[in-house]
Enzyme design. Structure first.
Site, PDB file in Angstrom:
ATOM      1  N   HIS A  82     -44.290 -21.479 -83.169  1.00 41.80           N
ATOM      2  CA  HIS A  82     -43.041 -22.316 -81.828  1.00 41.80           C
ATOM      3  C   HIS A  82     -44.235 -22.877 -80.896  1.00 41.80           C
ATOM      4  CE1 HIS A  82     -39.772 -22.349 -79.169  1.00 41.80           C
ATOM      5  NE2 HIS A  82     -41.206 -21.277 -78.760  1.00 41.80           N
ATOM      6  N   ASP A 161     -26.939 -17.434 -76.909  1.00 38.70           N
ATOM      7  CA  ASP A 161     -28.674 -18.370 -76.144  1.00 38.70           C
ATOM      8  C   ASP A 161     -28.405 -19.362 -75.427  1.00 38.70           C
ATOM      9  OD1 ASP A 161     -31.560 -18.407 -75.331  1.00 38.70           O
ATOM     10  OD2 ASP A 161     -31.364 -20.044 -76.974  1.00 38.70           O
ATOM     11  N   ARG A 168     -28.460 -20.328 -67.167  1.00 42.13           N
ATOM     12  CA  ARG A 168     -29.871 -19.812 -66.051  1.00 42.13           C
ATOM     13  C   ARG A 168     -30.701 -20.832 -65.763  1.00 42.13           C
ATOM     14  NH1 ARG A 168     -32.960 -17.923 -71.232  1.00 42.13           N
ATOM     15  NH2 ARG A 168     -35.041 -18.250 -69.724  1.00 42.13           N
ATOM     16  N   SER A 183     -34.620 -15.355 -75.767  1.00 43.67           N
ATOM     17  CA  SER A 183     -33.941 -16.958 -76.475  1.00 43.67           C
ATOM     18  C   SER A 183     -34.897 -16.538 -77.401  1.00 43.67           C
ATOM     19  CB  SER A 183     -34.301 -17.322 -74.931  1.00 43.67           C
ATOM     20  OG  SER A 183     -33.784 -18.874 -74.836  1.00 43.67           O
ATOM     21  N   LYS A 187     -33.711 -17.368 -81.563  1.00 42.24           N
ATOM     22  CA  LYS A 187     -33.864 -18.322 -82.489  1.00 42.24           C
ATOM     23  C   LYS A 187     -34.466 -18.404 -83.598  1.00 42.24           C
ATOM     24  CE  LYS A 187     -34.008 -20.991 -78.458  1.00 42.24           C
ATOM     25  NZ  LYS A 187     -33.840 -21.348 -77.139  1.00 42.24           N
TER      26      LYS A 187
HETATM   27  N1  URA Z   1     -37.372 -22.300 -74.271  1.00 45.94           N
HETATM   28  C1  URA Z   1     -36.492 -21.443 -74.943  1.00 45.94           C
HETATM   29  O1  URA Z   1     -36.046 -21.711 -75.977  1.00 45.94           O
HETATM   30  N2  URA Z   1     -35.672 -20.905 -74.117  1.00 45.94           N
HETATM   31  C2  URA Z   1     -36.266 -19.920 -73.057  1.00 45.94           C
HETATM   32  O2  URA Z   1     -35.724 -19.417 -72.346  1.00 45.94           O
HETATM   33  C3  URA Z   1     -37.078 -21.031 -71.701  1.00 45.94           C
HETATM   34  C4  URA Z   1     -38.197 -21.582 -73.066  1.00 45.94           C
END
Ligand code: URA
Length: 434
Positions: A82, A161, A168, A183, A187
């Site tokens: 990632h 999220d 946010r 966050s 995932k």
């Molecule tokens: N990418 C994400 O998935 N979440 C965040 O808070 C910032 C970048």
């Protein structure tokens, strides 16, 4: 439990218990806690931070708000990669096929372009026919047969999220390290992985502008993963200029093809190989990182990474010939050269400006629902440290409509700094965490 008391305690820097964090996340997901109280809570977290216990509880509450993918029926170690997002960052499309060619199982759940940063799904979808909306059964079957599949994040993965991220976004609380770390990790942990390689970008084209923040984010994500029994490593890499030369979806696929045939830019090849090596190492294909680097190199040089990517393109409905015949990819209809106003050395290329310019002519999007134009983008002709003559070409802007081209060209001109002396050499891979 009174919501206002919890906000109060978080505001004053106290540690909340896992039950209290879960109360917030569950209550908000079920619409029992209103936006205004959640906004106040997020702002309290923004200023007070979170302990490891709190960030773990937040991650697991968001993870538990949706479904997870069970990949335990597929033999082999499952390793994802990632990136926190950059400009010209197409390393997933290079590192993942190389790691899969070496025997790693790579379930790639990827995102889309947003703001000035690109997204792997949009790049893949520039390949005519390529489907990123595989069902979970198709995803599993392809992982079993090819060791690599690309899929978008479905709405039922960590829905809390998604809801929190939207809030946010409009409450100036995106840039909180515990909120970003939880966050991302909520995932990733939903994907059924055993290990994860993180590429935390730092610099003018990245979320994190300062290395100290990138380090804290990397440490926090590695900690969350490890405490969930996953093997996790993070690289902190430079994003003070775009990665490679190509920015824009189909243009980046062309550069991926060149790189997988060992003819790509040095910076892109270097980072992609290091990411692939770490995936191979965490995937337990070989016992040491040194050997993993050799394995990654071998799968680049013998073309097996390139062939793996072609097989994946075919399996997901795309035409693999696009990697040899670029005219089969969407092509721009107009090009505009950006020239250097003076002779000298390229001392800076603001990646955020280049990303914004590319997004402005259609390669990216400002809101989640906008479509992207797969053909358009920017090809740099120079990188930091290169010498340039007055009137020399700095980059070319490829477009399909005249709208915004002038504005984008202006932004790109401002992105380049030309100096009399060569700049200091900068490291590409700045740190390793984990
Ligand atoms: N990418 C994400 O998935 N979440 C965040 O808070 C910032 C970048």
């Amino acid at each position: 439990m009174r919501t206002v008391d919890l906000i109060h305690r978080k505001r004053d820097g106290e540690e909340l218990s896992p039950e209290e964090i879960a109360y917030f996340v569950d209550g908000y997901t079920r619409n029992e806690i209103p936006d205004y109280q959640m906004s106040a809570f997020l702002m309290a977290v923004y200023f007070s931070g979170m302990s490891d216990h709190e960030v773990d509880a937040l991650t697991h509450s968001m993870l538990g708000s949706g479904s997870t993918i069970d990949l335990s029926g597929i033999p082999g170690v499952k390793v994802d990669k990632h990136s926190t997002g950059g400009v010209g960052d197409k390393t997933s499309l290079i590192a993942a096929p190389i790691a899969a060619a070496a025997g790693v199982i790579v379930p790639m759940m990827s995102g889309r372009a947003l703001g000035h940063t690109g997204g792997t799904l949009d790049k893949l979808e520039s390949i005519p026919g390529f489907r990123t909306d595989l069902t979970i059964d198709e995803f599993r079957a392809q992982l079993a047969s090819l060791g690599l599949a690309f899929i978008g994040q479905s709405a039922d993965v960590a829905p809390a999220d998604g809801k929190l991220y939207s809030l946010r976004d409009v409450t100036a609380t995106v840039e909180s390290i515990p909120l970003i770390a939880s966050s991302i990790m909520s995932k990733k942990l939903a994907e059924g992985i055993d290990a994860l390689v993180l590429d935390v970008k730092v610099g003018n084209g990245a979320f994190m502008k300062r290395q100290v923040d990138a380090r804290r984010l990397a440490q926090m994500m590695v900690g969350i993963g490890r405490r969930s029994d996953k093997r996790v490593q993070a690289l902190i890499t430079d994003m003070n200029q775009p990665l490679g030369f190509a920015i824009g979806n189909a243009l980046e696929v062309m550069e991926v093809s060149q790189t997988l045939q060992n003819g790509g830019p040095t910076d892109l090849t270097r980072i992609s190989l290091e990411l692939a090596a770490r995936m191979i190492y965490l995937g337990k294909i070989v016992p040491s990182l040194e050997e993993a680097r050799e394995v990654a190199q071998k799968h680049l040089l013998d073309g097996s990474g390139y062939r793996k990517f072609k097989d994946v393109i075919s399996a997901q409905g795309g035409n693999p010939q696009v990697l040899d015949r670029f005219e089969l990819l969407p092509n721009a209809t107009g090009a505009r050269e950006i020239l250097s106003p003076r002779a000298g050395y390229v001392s800076a290329i603001d990646a955020e400006y280049v990303g914004q310019a590319s997004a402005m002519i259609g390669a990216g999007r400002d809101t989640k629902d906008e479509a992207v134009d797969p053909a358009v983008g920017v090809i740099l002709e120079v990188k930091i440290g290169n010498k340039i003559d007055a009137g020399g070409v700095l980059c070319r802007l490829y477009y399909t409509g005249e709208d915004h081209v002038e504005e984008a060209a202006q932004l790109i001109e401002d992105a380049f700094r030309i100096s009399a002396n060569p700049p200091d050499q900068r490291d590409l891979i700045l740190e390793v965490v984990g």
